[in-house]
Design a protein around this motif. Structure first.
Motif, PDB file in Angstrom:
ATOM      1  N   HIS A  74       0.883  -1.172   0.000  1.00 29.56           N
ATOM      2  CA  HIS A  74       0.000   0.000   0.000  1.00 29.56           C
ATOM      3  C   HIS A  74       0.916   1.216   0.000  1.00 29.56           C
ATOM      4  O   HIS A  74       1.742   1.377   0.900  1.00 29.56           O
ATOM      5  CB  HIS A  74      -0.896  -0.021   1.229  1.00 29.56           C
ATOM      6  CG  HIS A  74      -1.864   1.105   1.286  1.00 29.56           C
ATOM      7  ND1 HIS A  74      -2.338   1.603   2.462  1.00 29.56           N
ATOM      8  CD2 HIS A  74      -2.456   1.843   0.305  1.00 29.56           C
ATOM      9  CE1 HIS A  74      -3.172   2.591   2.218  1.00 29.56           C
ATOM     10  NE2 HIS A  74      -3.260   2.747   0.921  1.00 29.56           N
ATOM     11  N   SER A  81      10.193 -10.005   2.460  1.00 30.18           N
ATOM     12  CA  SER A  81       9.883  -8.576   2.505  1.00 30.18           C
ATOM     13  C   SER A  81      11.111  -7.700   2.267  1.00 30.18           C
ATOM     14  O   SER A  81      10.985  -6.578   1.767  1.00 30.18           O
ATOM     15  CB  SER A  81       9.216  -8.212   3.831  1.00 30.18           C
ATOM     16  OG  SER A  81      10.057  -8.521   4.915  1.00 30.18           O
ATOM     17  N   LYS A 123       5.161   6.630   1.238  1.00 28.97           N
ATOM     18  CA  LYS A 123       5.202   5.789   2.428  1.00 28.97           C
ATOM     19  C   LYS A 123       4.624   4.439   1.998  1.00 28.97           C
ATOM     20  O   LYS A 123       3.632   4.396   1.267  1.00 28.97           O
ATOM     21  CB  LYS A 123       4.342   6.354   3.547  1.00 28.97           C
ATOM     22  CG  LYS A 123       4.818   7.673   4.102  1.00 28.97           C
ATOM     23  CD  LYS A 123       3.946   8.119   5.261  1.00 28.97           C
ATOM     24  CE  LYS A 123       2.552   8.450   4.747  1.00 28.97           C
ATOM     25  NZ  LYS A 123       1.650   9.002   5.742  1.00 28.97           N
ATOM     26  N   GLU A 182       3.379   0.395   3.094  1.00 33.21           N
ATOM     27  CA  GLU A 182       3.009  -0.628   4.065  1.00 33.21           C
ATOM     28  C   GLU A 182       3.002  -1.950   3.298  1.00 33.21           C
ATOM     29  O   GLU A 182       2.284  -2.085   2.300  1.00 33.21           O
ATOM     30  CB  GLU A 182       1.625  -0.357   4.650  1.00 33.21           C
ATOM     31  CG  GLU A 182       1.203  -1.371   5.675  1.00 33.21           C
ATOM     32  CD  GLU A 182      -0.165  -1.049   6.239  1.00 33.21           C
ATOM     33  OE1 GLU A 182      -0.985  -1.993   6.319  1.00 33.21           O
ATOM     34  OE2 GLU A 182      -0.417   0.113   6.574  1.00 33.21           O
ATOM     35  N   THR A 222       2.474  -6.070   3.191  1.00 37.98           N
ATOM     36  CA  THR A 222       1.797  -7.197   3.828  1.00 37.98           C
ATOM     37  C   THR A 222       2.017  -8.439   2.972  1.00 37.98           C
ATOM     38  O   THR A 222       1.769  -8.419   1.775  1.00 37.98           O
ATOM     39  CB  THR A 222       0.281  -6.933   3.938  1.00 37.98           C
ATOM     40  OG1 THR A 222       0.075  -5.721   4.660  1.00 37.98           O
ATOM     41  CG2 THR A 222      -0.426  -8.079   4.630  1.00 37.98           C
TER      42      THR A 222
END
Length: 97
Positions: free
Chosen positions: A23, A72, A89, A91, A93
């Motif tokens: 994201h 990751s 930025k 995120e 997952t």
């Protein structure tokens, strides 16, 4: 069209490389002159089979990327190749295989 290499296929003929959902949100306004370089970098990740899909919000304020990578840390390395990296930025997952 890119297809997974034989080393990435399991015994059930399924791509065994994990998927990650990224994201991305704007952290600050980027310079307009980076747009072409960003498009080229995204196309390169798609051609290499790393970026599987991308979805941009109608207001262009955020985006979702599906990447395939072993972990990751590798996802972060791929994201850092994007010219707009420092303006976003992220995120990350893990979705699974």
């Amino acid at each position: 069209m890119w297809t997974p290499g034989l080393a990435d296929i399991d015994e059930a003929y399924v791509d065994a490389v994990p998927r990650f959902l990224v994201h991305a949100l704007w952290a600050r306004e980027p310079p307009a002159e980076l747009a072409a370089a960003e498009s080229a970098a995204v196309e390169r990740l798609q051609a290499q089979g790393i970026l599987k899909s991308r979805h941009v919000a109608a207001d262009h304020g955020q985006a979702w990327l599906e990447l395939r990578a072993p972990d990751s840390e590798t996802v972060q390395r791929h994201l850092k190749t994007l010219p707009l990296y420092e303006y976003l930025k992220f995120e990350v997952t893990m979705l699974g295989v």
